[in-house]
Motif scaffolding. Structure first.
Motif, mmCIF file in Angstrom:
data_model
loop_
_atom_site.group_PDB
_atom_site.id
_atom_site.type_symbol
_atom_site.label_atom_id
_atom_site.label_comp_id
_atom_site.label_asym_id
_atom_site.label_seq_id
_atom_site.Cartn_x
_atom_site.Cartn_y
_atom_site.Cartn_z
ATOM 1 N N ALA A 279 0.823 -1.218 0.000
ATOM 2 C CA ALA A 279 0.000 0.000 0.000
ATOM 3 C C ALA A 279 0.854 1.264 0.000
ATOM 4 O O ALA A 279 0.316 2.369 -0.073
ATOM 5 N N GLY A 280 2.160 1.085 0.089
ATOM 6 C CA GLY A 280 3.063 2.233 0.064
ATOM 7 C C GLY A 280 3.006 3.078 1.318
ATOM 8 O O GLY A 280 3.315 4.278 1.285
ATOM 9 N N VAL A 281 2.652 2.463 2.448
ATOM 10 C CA VAL A 281 2.553 3.194 3.712
ATOM 11 C C VAL A 281 3.943 3.319 4.333
ATOM 12 O O VAL A 281 4.624 2.318 4.545
ATOM 13 N N ASN A 282 4.332 4.524 4.610
ATOM 14 C CA ASN A 282 5.655 4.784 5.176
ATOM 15 C C ASN A 282 5.608 4.701 6.705
ATOM 16 O O ASN A 282 5.813 5.677 7.420
ATOM 17 N N ARG A 283 5.283 3.506 7.194
ATOM 18 C CA ARG A 283 5.199 3.292 8.632
ATOM 19 C C ARG A 283 5.661 1.865 8.926
ATOM 20 O O ARG A 283 5.031 0.908 8.499
ATOM 21 N N HIS A 284 6.776 1.731 9.635
ATOM 22 C CA HIS A 284 7.302 0.403 9.942
ATOM 23 C C HIS A 284 6.382 -0.292 10.936
ATOM 24 O O HIS A 284 5.923 0.309 11.912
ATOM 25 N N ILE A 285 6.123 -1.573 10.696
ATOM 26 C CA ILE A 285 5.177 -2.310 11.542
ATOM 27 C C ILE A 285 5.635 -2.381 12.991
ATOM 28 O O ILE A 285 4.815 -2.429 13.915
ATOM 29 N N ALA A 286 6.957 -2.379 13.220
ATOM 30 C CA ALA A 286 7.465 -2.450 14.597
ATOM 31 C C ALA A 286 7.008 -1.249 15.421
ATOM 32 O O ALA A 286 6.909 -1.337 16.646
ATOM 33 N N LYS A 287 6.704 -0.135 14.753
ATOM 34 C CA LYS A 287 6.283 1.071 15.460
ATOM 35 C C LYS A 287 4.811 1.035 15.874
ATOM 36 O O LYS A 287 4.392 1.834 16.714
ATOM 37 N N ILE A 288 4.041 0.135 15.280
ATOM 38 C CA ILE A 288 2.623 0.068 15.644
ATOM 39 C C ILE A 288 2.263 -1.246 16.345
ATOM 40 O O ILE A 288 1.110 -1.488 16.661
ATOM 41 N N MET A 289 3.264 -2.085 16.570
ATOM 42 C CA MET A 289 3.015 -3.327 17.320
ATOM 43 C C MET A 289 2.620 -3.000 18.752
ATOM 44 O O MET A 289 3.212 -2.112 19.369
ATOM 45 N N PRO A 290 1.641 -3.689 19.323
ATOM 46 C CA PRO A 290 1.270 -3.473 20.727
ATOM 47 C C PRO A 290 2.438 -3.772 21.653
ATOM 48 O O PRO A 290 3.202 -4.722 21.406
ATOM 49 N N TRP A 291 2.551 -2.990 22.704
ATOM 50 C CA TRP A 291 3.649 -3.187 23.652
ATOM 51 C C TRP A 291 3.584 -4.569 24.295
ATOM 52 O O TRP A 291 4.623 -5.167 24.599
ATOM 53 N N TYR A 292 2.385 -5.075 24.501
ATOM 54 C CA TYR A 292 2.232 -6.398 25.116
ATOM 55 C C TYR A 292 2.950 -7.470 24.298
ATOM 56 O O TYR A 292 3.615 -8.353 24.847
ATOM 57 N N ILE A 293 2.826 -7.393 22.977
ATOM 58 C CA ILE A 293 3.493 -8.367 22.108
ATOM 59 C C ILE A 293 4.995 -8.137 22.097
ATOM 60 O O ILE A 293 5.779 -9.086 22.148
ATOM 61 N N LYS A 294 5.394 -6.880 22.053
ATOM 62 C CA LYS A 294 6.829 -6.576 22.060
ATOM 63 C C LYS A 294 7.512 -7.125 23.303
ATOM 64 O O LYS A 294 8.633 -7.649 23.236
ATOM 65 N N SER A 295 6.857 -6.988 24.443
ATOM 66 C CA SER A 295 7.463 -7.421 25.702
ATOM 67 C C SER A 295 7.310 -8.920 25.925
ATOM 68 O O SER A 295 8.174 -9.554 26.535
ATOM 69 N N SER A 296 6.209 -9.503 25.443
ATOM 70 C CA SER A 296 5.956 -10.929 25.666
ATOM 71 C C SER A 296 6.676 -11.820 24.657
ATOM 72 O O SER A 296 7.108 -12.927 24.995
ATOM 73 N N ILE A 297 6.773 -11.349 23.408
ATOM 74 C CA ILE A 297 7.407 -12.161 22.349
ATOM 75 C C ILE A 297 8.447 -11.290 21.634
ATOM 76 O O ILE A 297 8.266 -10.920 20.465
ATOM 77 N N PRO A 298 9.537 -10.946 22.304
ATOM 78 C CA PRO A 298 10.513 -10.010 21.721
ATOM 79 C C PRO A 298 11.181 -10.510 20.446
ATOM 80 O O PRO A 298 11.614 -9.704 19.614
ATOM 81 N N TRP A 299 11.242 -11.821 20.266
ATOM 82 C CA TRP A 299 11.931 -12.349 19.083
ATOM 83 C C TRP A 299 11.183 -12.036 17.789
ATOM 84 O O TRP A 299 11.792 -12.018 16.712
ATOM 85 N N ILE A 300 9.879 -11.764 17.873
ATOM 86 C CA ILE A 300 9.119 -11.396 16.672
ATOM 87 C C ILE A 300 9.583 -10.042 16.142
ATOM 88 O O ILE A 300 9.797 -9.859 14.937
ATOM 89 N N GLU A 301 9.761 -9.090 17.056
ATOM 90 C CA GLU A 301 10.269 -7.780 16.639
ATOM 91 C C GLU A 301 11.673 -7.910 16.075
ATOM 92 O O GLU A 301 12.062 -7.190 15.145
ATOM 93 N N GLU A 302 12.444 -8.846 16.639
ATOM 94 C CA GLU A 302 13.802 -9.087 16.139
ATOM 95 C C GLU A 302 13.770 -9.537 14.683
ATOM 96 O O GLU A 302 14.576 -9.080 13.853
ATOM 97 N N ILE A 303 12.839 -10.424 14.342
ATOM 98 C CA ILE A 303 12.704 -10.884 12.956
ATOM 99 C C ILE A 303 12.242 -9.742 12.055
ATOM 100 O O ILE A 303 12.758 -9.548 10.946
ATOM 101 N N ILE A 304 11.278 -8.971 12.536
ATOM 102 C CA ILE A 304 10.755 -7.848 11.744
ATOM 103 C C ILE A 304 11.843 -6.826 11.455
ATOM 104 O O ILE A 304 11.981 -6.342 10.327
#
Length: 312
Positions: free
Chosen positions: A125-150
């Protein structure tokens, strides 16, 4: 504990064909699609293992209860060995589940797959917004390896934007409508089974009560203790079956799943109407992505409570 390396190792061992986000994958986003496909297949496989383990744990707990009743009330003393075997079986199944880690893999790989899906559609869609910036904090803190892959994905700028109306909004809306009907049908079936078991159990208790009233008001020439022993075995068995249905069906979280599908249908319907009025604006697409990931985060939160455990 699941890590990025755990996922990559599981991905290497996959023999099942990978699924795809869309039929015609954009070449520049094949890496994203491949991660999605692997995570999707692995999540489904681990979900199937998880459900089998839940069934086996519930079944073993029920059999243990029945064997003990027969040992105690029917004086089948040899069944104490069956009781010991079922106790050992319960702990072995639970230990096996811990070693497989299929519950966590089912959940975390699903979260990864859905993040890859959103990332793919944001890119086309050409959206200039990295998904890591809109991921919920709960997921970032609970499953940090997903952000690492992203964060390890290459930055790609496509030459032209593509519409996400059909491939994301309408496609996912159709999926949730179909999944909602299946979940509702399954809930009706499970509720019916549970109600039948409860009705039979209550009826058996009423029979036992009537028998005791009859024995209290008369002196029939019957072996009351033998009849009571049979009633105790029947009542105990039915109670054990009730325990089985409660412990097994209770971990399906169907009411939550049904609510999830309904909310997502409403979300995609609202997005579709908004696009008809104002077009596929970046603001709308980012909002849709954020809400999608929030719903996925809520799903992960309540499903995390359904891990296998021993119920006796």
């Amino acid at each position: 504990m699941i890590t990025k390396e755990t996922f990559l190792n599981d991905k290497k061992t996959l023999k099942t064909p990978l699924t795809h986000i869309v039929e015609d994958v954009i070449p520049e986003l094949r890496d994203v699609d491949e991660i999605y496909g692997a995570a999707d297949v692995l999540s489904i496989q681990n979900a199937q293992k998880h459900q089998k383990i839940l069934f086996l744990l519930s079944l073993a707990g029920t059999l243990l209860t029945i064997f003990f009743l027969l040992y105690d009330e029917a004086e089948l003393y040899g069944l104490i060995f069956a009781c010991i075997i079922m106790v050992m079986t319960l702990f072995l199944i639970n230990r096996f589940a811990d070693n497989l880690d299929c519950h966590k893999k089912y959940l975390e790989y699903r979260v990864l797959a859905e993040n890859m899906r959103v990332h793919y559609f944001l890119m086309i869609a050409g959206v200039n917004r990295h998904i890591a910036k809109i991921m919920p904090w709960y997921i970032k803190s609970s499953i940090p390896w997903i952000e690492e892959i992203i964060n390890g994905l290459p930055e790609i700028q496509l030459n032209e934007k593509q519409s996400i109306l059909e491939c994301w909004i309408r496609d996912q809306k159709s999926y949730h409508e179909s999944a909602l009907e299946k979940s509702k049908a399954r809930k009706i079936r499970d509720d019916r089974t549970t109600k039948i078991v409860i009705v039979i159990t209550v009826a058996a208790y009423i029979v036992a009560m009537l028998f005791e009233i009859y024995m209290f008001n008369s002196t029939p020439n019957v072996d009351a203790n033998a009849i009571r022993a049979v009633l105790k075995i029947v009542l105990g068995t039915l109670s054990a079956i009730t325990l089985f249905t409660g412990s097994y069906y209770g971990k399906m979280s169907l009411p939550n799943i049904i609510d999830d599908h309904r909310r997502m249908i409403i979300l995609y319907d609202a997005a579709e109407k908004e696009i008809e009025i104002n077009g596929e604006t970046e603001e709308l697409i980012v909002f849709l992505a954020r809400e999608f990931l929030t719903e996925n985060s809520a799903w992960y939160a309540y499903q995390s409570k359904n891990k296998p455990d021993i119920v006796i």
